[in-house]
Scaffold this motif. Structure first.
Motif, short mmCIF file in Angstrom:
data_model
loop_
_atom_site.label_atom_id
_atom_site.label_comp_id
_atom_site.label_asym_id
_atom_site.label_seq_id
_atom_site.Cartn_x
_atom_site.Cartn_y
_atom_site.Cartn_z
N GLY A 102 -2.21 -22.83 -12.13
CA GLY A 102 -1.26 -23.33 -11.27
C GLY A 102 -1.54 -23.49 -9.96
N SER A 103 -2.97 -23.21 -9.62
CA SER A 103 -3.29 -23.34 -8.17
C SER A 103 -4.84 -23.17 -8.27
CB SER A 103 -2.94 -22.32 -7.15
OG SER A 103 -3.45 -21.17 -7.44
N ASP A 104 -5.39 -23.56 -7.12
CA ASP A 104 -6.96 -23.72 -7.25
C ASP A 104 -7.34 -21.93 -7.52
OD1 ASP A 104 -9.80 -23.38 -5.96
OD2 ASP A 104 -9.58 -25.33 -6.25
N TRP A 105 -8.31 -21.80 -8.36
CA TRP A 105 -8.81 -20.59 -8.56
C TRP A 105 -9.69 -20.09 -7.39
CZ3 TRP A 105 -9.27 -25.08 -11.30
CH2 TRP A 105 -10.57 -25.43 -11.28
N ASN A 106 -10.11 -20.76 -6.36
CA ASN A 106 -10.86 -20.35 -5.13
C ASN A 106 -9.80 -19.93 -4.08
OD1 ASN A 106 -13.76 -20.97 -5.99
ND2 ASN A 106 -12.60 -23.11 -6.16
N LEU A 107 -8.76 -20.22 -4.32
CA LEU A 107 -7.53 -19.92 -3.38
C LEU A 107 -6.60 -18.84 -3.76
CD1 LEU A 107 -6.55 -23.36 -1.89
CD2 LEU A 107 -8.28 -21.91 -1.22
N THR A 108 -6.30 -18.53 -5.01
CA THR A 108 -5.45 -17.89 -5.48
C THR A 108 -6.14 -17.21 -6.61
OG1 THR A 108 -3.77 -19.28 -5.25
CG2 THR A 108 -3.03 -17.40 -6.32
N VAL A 112 -3.20 -14.14 -11.47
CA VAL A 112 -1.54 -14.50 -11.25
C VAL A 112 -1.03 -15.37 -12.22
CG1 VAL A 112 -0.11 -15.47 -9.71
CG2 VAL A 112 -1.85 -14.27 -8.65
N TRP A 113 -1.86 -16.34 -12.65
CA TRP A 113 -1.47 -17.39 -13.74
C TRP A 113 -1.85 -16.68 -15.19
CZ3 TRP A 113 1.38 -20.12 -11.00
CH2 TRP A 113 1.06 -20.43 -9.77
N MET A 114 -2.93 -15.85 -15.21
CA MET A 114 -3.10 -15.45 -16.42
C MET A 114 -2.02 -14.68 -17.32
SD MET A 114 -6.97 -14.50 -16.34
CE MET A 114 -8.40 -15.70 -16.06
N GLU A 115 -1.07 -14.13 -16.42
CA GLU A 115 0.04 -13.29 -16.68
C GLU A 115 1.22 -14.32 -17.50
OE1 GLU A 115 0.97 -10.77 -13.49
OE2 GLU A 115 -0.88 -9.73 -13.87
N LYS A 116 1.05 -15.51 -17.13
CA LYS A 116 2.10 -16.35 -17.32
C LYS A 116 1.97 -16.99 -18.88
CE LYS A 116 3.74 -17.34 -13.27
NZ LYS A 116 5.12 -17.37 -12.74
N PRO A 117 3.04 -17.00 -19.46
CA PRO A 117 2.97 -17.49 -21.13
C PRO A 117 2.27 -19.05 -21.19
CG PRO A 117 4.96 -17.68 -20.34
CD PRO A 117 4.69 -17.16 -19.25
N GLY A 118 2.33 -19.86 -20.25
CA GLY A 118 1.67 -20.90 -20.11
C GLY A 118 2.24 -22.00 -19.44
N CYS A 119 2.33 -23.11 -19.79
CA CYS A 119 2.86 -24.38 -18.77
C CYS A 119 2.97 -25.44 -19.64
CB CYS A 119 2.23 -24.50 -17.48
SG CYS A 119 0.71 -25.14 -17.34
N GLU B 132 -11.06 -27.51 2.65
CA GLU B 132 -10.20 -28.53 2.84
C GLU B 132 -9.95 -29.13 1.24
OE1 GLU B 132 -11.50 -31.86 5.10
OE2 GLU B 132 -9.53 -32.96 4.84
N CYS B 133 -10.84 -29.40 0.57
CA CYS B 133 -10.67 -29.88 -0.52
C CYS B 133 -10.13 -29.16 -1.75
CB CYS B 133 -12.07 -30.53 -1.06
SG CYS B 133 -12.71 -31.84 -0.25
N TYR B 134 -10.50 -27.78 -1.64
CA TYR B 134 -9.64 -26.85 -2.32
C TYR B 134 -8.15 -26.90 -2.12
CZ TYR B 134 -14.02 -24.14 -3.34
OH TYR B 134 -15.26 -23.66 -3.80
N LEU B 135 -7.84 -27.17 -1.02
CA LEU B 135 -6.22 -27.28 -0.79
C LEU B 135 -5.60 -28.59 -1.58
CD1 LEU B 135 -6.25 -26.35 3.06
CD2 LEU B 135 -5.07 -25.03 0.97
N VAL B 136 -6.40 -29.59 -1.60
CA VAL B 136 -6.22 -30.82 -2.19
C VAL B 136 -6.18 -30.63 -3.65
CG1 VAL B 136 -6.89 -33.19 -2.78
CG2 VAL B 136 -7.37 -32.48 -0.56
N ASP B 137 -7.07 -29.99 -4.32
CA ASP B 137 -6.85 -29.92 -5.82
C ASP B 137 -5.74 -28.90 -6.04
OD1 ASP B 137 -8.29 -27.10 -6.48
OD2 ASP B 137 -9.84 -28.39 -5.60
N ASP B 138 -5.56 -27.87 -5.04
CA ASP B 138 -4.57 -26.75 -5.43
C ASP B 138 -3.08 -27.56 -5.24
OD1 ASP B 138 -3.92 -23.85 -4.86
OD2 ASP B 138 -2.75 -25.02 -3.49
N ALA B 139 -3.05 -28.57 -4.34
CA ALA B 139 -1.78 -29.13 -4.32
C ALA B 139 -1.59 -29.96 -5.50
CB ALA B 139 -1.45 -30.35 -3.17
N ARG B 142 -0.48 -27.53 -8.29
CA ARG B 142 0.85 -26.99 -8.18
C ARG B 142 1.79 -27.89 -8.64
NH1 ARG B 142 1.23 -22.04 -5.39
NH2 ARG B 142 -1.01 -21.38 -4.51
N GLU B 143 1.39 -29.07 -8.34
CA GLU B 143 2.62 -30.26 -8.73
C GLU B 143 2.64 -30.57 -10.35
OE1 GLU B 143 4.54 -32.08 -6.62
OE2 GLU B 143 5.21 -33.00 -8.66
N MET B 144 1.48 -30.33 -10.78
CA MET B 144 1.27 -30.66 -12.22
C MET B 144 1.58 -29.86 -13.18
SD MET B 144 -2.04 -33.20 -12.47
CE MET B 144 -2.00 -33.57 -14.10
#
Lengths: 161, 147
Positions: A102-108, A112-119, B132-139, B142-144
Protein backbone atom coordinates in the motif's frame (compact mmCIF):
# COMPACT_ATOMS: atom_id res chain seq x y z
CA UNK A 1 -45.77 -51.11 -56.43
CA UNK A 2 -44.39 -47.60 -56.41
CA UNK A 3 -43.90 -45.87 -59.66
CA UNK A 4 -40.33 -44.98 -60.68
CA UNK A 5 -40.92 -41.31 -59.97
CA UNK A 6 -42.29 -41.92 -56.44
CA UNK A 7 -39.45 -44.32 -55.69
CA UNK A 8 -37.07 -41.54 -56.71
CA UNK A 9 -38.74 -39.09 -54.32
CA UNK A 10 -38.52 -41.61 -51.48
CA UNK A 11 -34.85 -42.23 -52.14
CA UNK A 12 -34.18 -38.48 -52.30
CA UNK A 13 -36.01 -38.04 -48.97
CA UNK A 14 -33.92 -40.76 -47.35
CA UNK A 15 -30.72 -39.21 -48.64
CA UNK A 16 -31.82 -35.79 -47.33
CA UNK A 17 -32.67 -37.23 -43.90
CA UNK A 18 -29.34 -39.07 -43.70
CA UNK A 19 -27.56 -35.86 -44.64
CA UNK A 20 -29.42 -33.85 -41.96
CA UNK A 21 -28.74 -36.52 -39.32
CA UNK A 22 -25.07 -36.53 -40.26
CA UNK A 23 -24.94 -32.75 -40.06
CA UNK A 24 -26.59 -32.71 -36.63
CA UNK A 25 -24.20 -35.41 -35.42
CA UNK A 26 -21.19 -33.48 -36.74
CA UNK A 27 -22.40 -30.30 -35.04
CA UNK A 28 -22.94 -32.13 -31.76
CA UNK A 29 -19.43 -33.55 -31.94
CA UNK A 30 -18.08 -30.08 -32.71
CA UNK A 31 -19.96 -28.54 -29.75
CA UNK A 32 -18.74 -31.33 -27.46
CA UNK A 33 -15.12 -30.78 -28.55
CA UNK A 34 -15.56 -27.04 -28.03
CA UNK A 35 -17.04 -27.56 -24.57
CA UNK A 36 -14.27 -30.01 -23.62
CA UNK A 37 -11.58 -27.59 -24.83
CA UNK A 38 -13.20 -24.75 -22.89
CA UNK A 39 -13.40 -26.93 -19.76
CA UNK A 40 -9.75 -27.98 -20.14
CA UNK A 41 -8.63 -24.42 -20.82
CA UNK A 42 -10.38 -23.05 -17.73
CA UNK A 43 -9.00 -25.82 -15.54
CA UNK A 44 -5.44 -25.30 -16.78
CA UNK A 45 -5.44 -21.50 -16.74
CA UNK A 46 -6.56 -21.21 -13.15
CA UNK A 47 -10.16 -20.08 -13.28
CA UNK A 48 -11.97 -20.28 -9.98
CA UNK A 49 -15.12 -22.01 -11.14
CA UNK A 50 -16.37 -23.76 -14.18
CA UNK A 51 -19.49 -21.70 -14.62
CA UNK A 52 -19.47 -19.15 -17.43
CA UNK A 53 -21.16 -16.43 -15.36
CA UNK A 54 -18.34 -16.31 -12.84
CA UNK A 55 -15.09 -15.61 -14.62
CA UNK A 56 -12.50 -15.10 -11.93
CA UNK A 57 -8.97 -15.88 -12.91
CA UNK A 58 -6.60 -16.73 -10.08
CA UNK A 59 -2.96 -15.81 -10.50
CA UNK A 60 -1.50 -18.13 -7.92
CA UNK A 61 1.86 -18.03 -6.21
CA UNK A 62 3.30 -21.51 -6.51
CA UNK A 63 6.06 -20.99 -3.94
CA UNK A 64 4.31 -19.06 -1.16
CA UNK A 65 0.62 -19.48 -1.82
CA UNK A 66 -2.09 -22.04 -2.21
CA UNK A 67 -4.48 -21.44 -5.06
CA UNK A 68 -6.87 -24.14 -3.88
CA UNK A 69 -7.61 -22.19 -0.67
CA UNK A 70 -8.95 -19.32 -2.78
CA UNK A 71 -11.00 -21.72 -4.89
CA UNK A 72 -12.41 -23.32 -1.75
CA UNK A 73 -13.24 -19.95 -0.24
CA UNK A 74 -15.14 -18.98 -3.41
CA UNK A 75 -16.94 -22.33 -3.39
CA UNK A 76 -17.81 -21.79 0.27
CA UNK A 77 -19.28 -18.37 -0.56
CA UNK A 78 -21.31 -19.92 -3.36
CA UNK A 79 -22.87 -22.34 -0.91
CA UNK A 80 -23.28 -20.14 2.12
CA UNK A 81 -23.68 -16.56 0.94
CA UNK A 82 -25.26 -16.22 -2.51
CA UNK A 83 -25.51 -12.39 -2.59
CA UNK A 84 -21.79 -12.04 -1.77
CA UNK A 85 -20.91 -14.71 -4.32
CA UNK A 86 -22.94 -12.87 -6.97
CA UNK A 87 -21.28 -9.59 -6.03
CA UNK A 88 -17.85 -11.22 -6.24
CA UNK A 89 -18.59 -12.66 -9.68
CA UNK A 90 -20.02 -9.37 -10.94
CA UNK A 91 -17.21 -7.13 -9.72
CA UNK A 92 -14.05 -9.21 -9.66
CA UNK A 93 -12.31 -10.91 -12.56
CA UNK A 94 -8.75 -11.37 -11.30
CA UNK A 95 -7.39 -12.53 -7.96
CA UNK A 96 -3.64 -12.17 -7.49
CA UNK A 97 -1.98 -14.19 -4.79
CA UNK A 98 0.61 -11.59 -3.82
CA UNK A 99 1.40 -9.06 -1.12
CA UNK A 100 -0.52 -5.86 -1.54
CA UNK A 101 1.96 -3.05 -1.01
CA UNK A 102 0.00 0.00 0.00
CA UNK A 103 3.01 2.27 -0.21
CA UNK A 104 6.42 2.41 -1.84
CA UNK A 105 8.64 -0.36 -0.51
CA UNK A 106 11.62 2.01 -0.40
CA UNK A 107 9.84 4.35 1.98
CA UNK A 108 7.85 1.98 4.16
CA UNK A 109 8.90 -1.49 5.19
CA UNK A 110 6.97 -4.05 3.11
CA UNK A 111 6.47 -6.01 6.34
CA UNK A 112 3.72 -3.56 7.30
CA UNK A 113 1.66 -4.62 4.29
CA UNK A 114 2.60 -8.28 4.40
CA UNK A 115 0.58 -8.66 7.57
CA UNK A 116 -2.57 -7.45 5.85
CA UNK A 117 -4.91 -10.05 4.34
CA UNK A 118 -4.85 -8.38 0.94
CA UNK A 119 -6.56 -5.48 -0.81
CA UNK A 120 -8.81 -4.35 -3.60
CA UNK A 121 -7.02 -2.42 -6.37
CA UNK A 122 -9.09 0.65 -7.19
CA UNK A 123 -9.86 1.25 -10.85
CA UNK A 124 -9.70 -2.46 -11.59
CA UNK A 125 -11.69 -5.60 -11.02
CA UNK A 126 -8.75 -7.16 -9.22
CA UNK A 127 -8.05 -8.32 -5.69
CA UNK A 128 -4.70 -9.08 -4.08
CA UNK A 129 -4.68 -11.86 -1.52
CA UNK A 130 -1.69 -12.36 0.77
CA UNK A 131 -0.17 -15.75 -0.06
CA UNK A 132 -0.72 -18.48 2.53
CA UNK A 133 0.51 -22.05 2.32
CA UNK A 134 -1.88 -23.50 4.89
CA UNK A 135 -5.37 -24.43 3.87
CA UNK A 136 -7.23 -25.10 7.09
CA UNK A 137 -10.96 -24.69 7.52
CA UNK A 138 -10.56 -21.51 9.59
CA UNK A 139 -8.35 -20.00 6.90
CA UNK A 140 -10.96 -20.73 4.24
CA UNK A 141 -13.56 -18.97 6.39
CA UNK A 142 -11.23 -16.00 6.99
CA UNK A 143 -10.51 -15.77 3.28
CA UNK A 144 -14.24 -15.86 2.48
CA UNK A 145 -14.67 -12.89 4.80
CA UNK A 146 -11.79 -11.05 3.11
CA UNK A 147 -13.26 -11.74 -0.32
CA UNK A 148 -16.56 -10.37 0.92
CA UNK A 149 -14.89 -7.15 2.11
CA UNK A 150 -12.80 -6.64 -1.03
CA UNK A 151 -15.63 -7.39 -3.47
CA UNK A 152 -17.69 -4.90 -1.44
CA UNK A 153 -14.96 -2.29 -2.03
CA UNK A 154 -15.06 -3.08 -5.76
CA UNK A 155 -18.83 -2.68 -5.90
CA UNK A 156 -18.62 0.58 -3.98
CA UNK A 157 -15.93 1.89 -6.34
CA UNK A 158 -17.69 0.99 -9.59
CA UNK A 159 -21.12 2.07 -8.36
CA UNK A 160 -19.62 5.47 -7.62
CA UNK A 161 -18.05 5.79 -11.08
CA UNK B 1 -23.13 -18.88 -52.46
CA UNK B 2 -21.13 -16.24 -54.30
CA UNK B 3 -17.46 -17.12 -54.58
CA UNK B 4 -15.01 -14.84 -52.80
CA UNK B 5 -11.93 -14.15 -54.82
CA UNK B 6 -8.48 -14.94 -53.47
CA UNK B 7 -7.47 -11.27 -53.44
CA UNK B 8 -10.39 -10.31 -51.20
CA UNK B 9 -9.56 -13.19 -48.81
CA UNK B 10 -5.93 -12.08 -48.73
CA UNK B 11 -6.86 -8.44 -48.03
CA UNK B 12 -9.28 -9.53 -45.31
CA UNK B 13 -6.64 -11.74 -43.64
CA UNK B 14 -4.09 -8.93 -43.90
CA UNK B 15 -6.49 -6.45 -42.30
CA UNK B 16 -7.12 -8.85 -39.39
CA UNK B 17 -3.37 -9.32 -38.86
CA UNK B 18 -2.81 -5.54 -38.97
CA UNK B 19 -5.67 -4.97 -36.50
CA UNK B 20 -4.18 -7.54 -34.08
CA UNK B 21 -0.71 -6.07 -34.42
CA UNK B 22 -2.01 -2.52 -33.95
CA UNK B 23 -4.00 -3.53 -30.89
CA UNK B 24 -0.94 -5.27 -29.46
CA UNK B 25 1.41 -2.33 -29.95
CA UNK B 26 -0.86 0.59 -29.06
CA UNK B 27 -3.01 1.82 -26.23
CA UNK B 28 -5.91 3.96 -27.40
CA UNK B 29 -8.59 5.57 -25.28
CA UNK B 30 -10.74 7.69 -27.57
CA UNK B 31 -12.90 9.00 -24.73
CA UNK B 32 -9.91 10.54 -22.97
CA UNK B 33 -7.97 11.37 -26.11
CA UNK B 34 -5.17 9.07 -25.06
CA UNK B 35 -2.84 7.45 -27.54
CA UNK B 36 0.34 5.61 -26.57
CA UNK B 37 2.65 3.22 -28.31
CA UNK B 38 3.61 0.10 -26.39
CA UNK B 39 6.83 -1.46 -27.51
CA UNK B 40 7.24 -5.01 -26.29
CA UNK B 41 10.70 -6.43 -26.13
CA UNK B 42 11.68 -9.75 -24.63
CA UNK B 43 8.73 -9.45 -22.28
CA UNK B 44 6.21 -10.14 -24.97
CA UNK B 45 3.28 -8.80 -23.00
CA UNK B 46 1.28 -5.62 -23.23
CA UNK B 47 -1.68 -6.60 -21.05
CA UNK B 48 -0.04 -5.55 -17.79
CA UNK B 49 0.73 -2.08 -19.15
CA UNK B 50 -2.77 -1.67 -20.54
CA UNK B 51 -4.33 -2.83 -17.29
CA UNK B 52 -2.07 -0.48 -15.32
CA UNK B 53 -3.10 2.45 -17.53
CA UNK B 54 -6.79 1.59 -17.22
CA UNK B 55 -6.44 1.36 -13.44
CA UNK B 56 -4.78 4.80 -13.37
CA UNK B 57 -7.58 6.18 -15.52
CA UNK B 58 -10.22 5.40 -12.92
CA UNK B 59 -8.25 5.52 -9.68
CA UNK B 60 -5.77 8.36 -10.24
CA UNK B 61 -7.15 10.34 -13.21
CA UNK B 62 -4.72 13.26 -12.86
CA UNK B 63 -1.70 10.96 -13.27
CA UNK B 64 -3.45 9.22 -16.15
CA UNK B 65 -3.99 12.51 -17.97
CA UNK B 66 -0.34 13.44 -17.47
CA UNK B 67 0.79 10.06 -18.85
CA UNK B 68 -1.47 10.51 -21.88
CA UNK B 69 -0.22 14.03 -22.47
CA UNK B 70 3.50 13.57 -21.94
CA UNK B 71 4.44 9.97 -22.68
CA UNK B 72 4.47 8.69 -26.24
CA UNK B 73 6.10 5.28 -25.89
CA UNK B 74 6.11 2.74 -23.08
CA UNK B 75 8.73 0.07 -23.58
CA UNK B 76 8.56 -3.19 -21.70
CA UNK B 77 11.59 -5.24 -20.79
CA UNK B 78 13.63 -6.37 -17.83
CA UNK B 79 16.80 -4.87 -19.32
CA UNK B 80 16.01 -1.57 -17.64
CA UNK B 81 15.03 -1.47 -14.01
CA UNK B 82 15.08 -5.21 -13.50
CA UNK B 83 12.23 -7.60 -12.94
CA UNK B 84 9.11 -5.66 -12.08
CA UNK B 85 10.98 -2.34 -12.15
CA UNK B 86 11.34 0.44 -14.66
CA UNK B 87 13.56 3.26 -15.82
CA UNK B 88 13.82 6.46 -17.76
CA UNK B 89 16.82 7.03 -19.99
CA UNK B 90 16.71 10.80 -20.10
CA UNK B 91 17.54 13.05 -23.00
CA UNK B 92 14.08 14.67 -22.99
CA UNK B 93 12.60 11.66 -24.70
CA UNK B 94 9.02 10.92 -23.86
CA UNK B 95 9.74 7.22 -23.52
CA UNK B 96 9.56 5.25 -20.31
CA UNK B 97 10.58 1.68 -19.61
CA UNK B 98 8.37 -0.52 -17.48
CA UNK B 99 9.05 -4.16 -16.78
CA UNK B 100 5.99 -6.34 -16.75
CA UNK B 101 7.76 -9.45 -15.49
CA UNK B 102 5.58 -9.61 -12.40
CA UNK B 103 2.39 -9.19 -14.38
CA UNK B 104 0.66 -7.26 -11.62
CA UNK B 105 -1.57 -4.29 -12.21
CA UNK B 106 -0.92 -2.31 -9.02
CA UNK B 107 2.86 -2.33 -9.35
CA UNK B 108 2.60 -1.57 -13.06
CA UNK B 109 0.52 1.57 -12.40
CA UNK B 110 2.94 2.70 -9.67
CA UNK B 111 6.00 2.22 -11.89
CA UNK B 112 4.40 4.18 -14.74
CA UNK B 113 3.82 7.07 -12.30
CA UNK B 114 7.40 6.77 -10.97
CA UNK B 115 8.96 6.92 -14.44
CA UNK B 116 6.71 9.81 -15.42
CA UNK B 117 8.15 11.69 -12.45
CA UNK B 118 11.69 11.13 -13.81
CA UNK B 119 10.54 12.35 -17.22
CA UNK B 120 9.36 15.61 -15.62
CA UNK B 121 12.61 15.97 -13.66
CA UNK B 122 14.51 15.64 -16.92
CA UNK B 123 12.30 18.13 -18.76
CA UNK B 124 12.58 20.65 -15.97
CA UNK B 125 16.35 20.31 -15.97
CA UNK B 126 16.36 19.02 -12.41
CA UNK B 127 18.76 16.33 -11.24
CA UNK B 128 17.39 12.82 -10.99
CA UNK B 129 16.06 12.36 -7.51
CA UNK B 130 14.76 8.91 -6.68
CA UNK B 131 13.25 10.00 -3.39
CA UNK B 132 10.99 12.54 -5.09
CA UNK B 133 9.73 9.84 -7.46
CA UNK B 134 9.33 7.31 -4.65
CA UNK B 135 6.91 9.78 -3.11
CA UNK B 136 4.97 9.95 -6.39
CA UNK B 137 4.53 6.19 -6.73
CA UNK B 138 3.88 5.99 -3.00
CA UNK B 139 0.93 8.36 -3.45
CA UNK B 140 -0.38 6.23 -6.32
CA UNK B 141 -0.11 3.03 -4.28
CA UNK B 142 -1.81 4.61 -1.29
CA UNK B 143 -4.63 5.83 -3.52
CA UNK B 144 -5.12 2.56 -5.35
CA UNK B 145 -4.83 -0.08 -2.63
CA UNK B 146 -7.93 -0.33 -0.51
CA UNK B 147 -7.54 -2.60 2.51
Amino acid sequence: MLSGRRRGFKRDGQILMTSITKNIRNWLIFILILFFTWFLWRSVTGYAGLVPWCNIKIHGDILRGNESTIKRAIASLRKTDKPVYKNLCANIDHIYERYCLGSDWNLTSPLVWMEKPGCYVKGTHAIYITPRKQSSYSQIIDLSKDLKIFSGHAKEFWDGN
Amino acid sequence: MPRVSGTIKFIFALLIIIAFWWNFTHYVDFGSGCYLKISTGLEFNNTTIKNGLKALKYAVPTTYRMVCRDVTVIRTGVSCGGFGGGCYHGGSRSEIYVSVAQGAVLESAAIIAHELCHLYQDRDGKPFDENECYLVDDAVLREMAKF
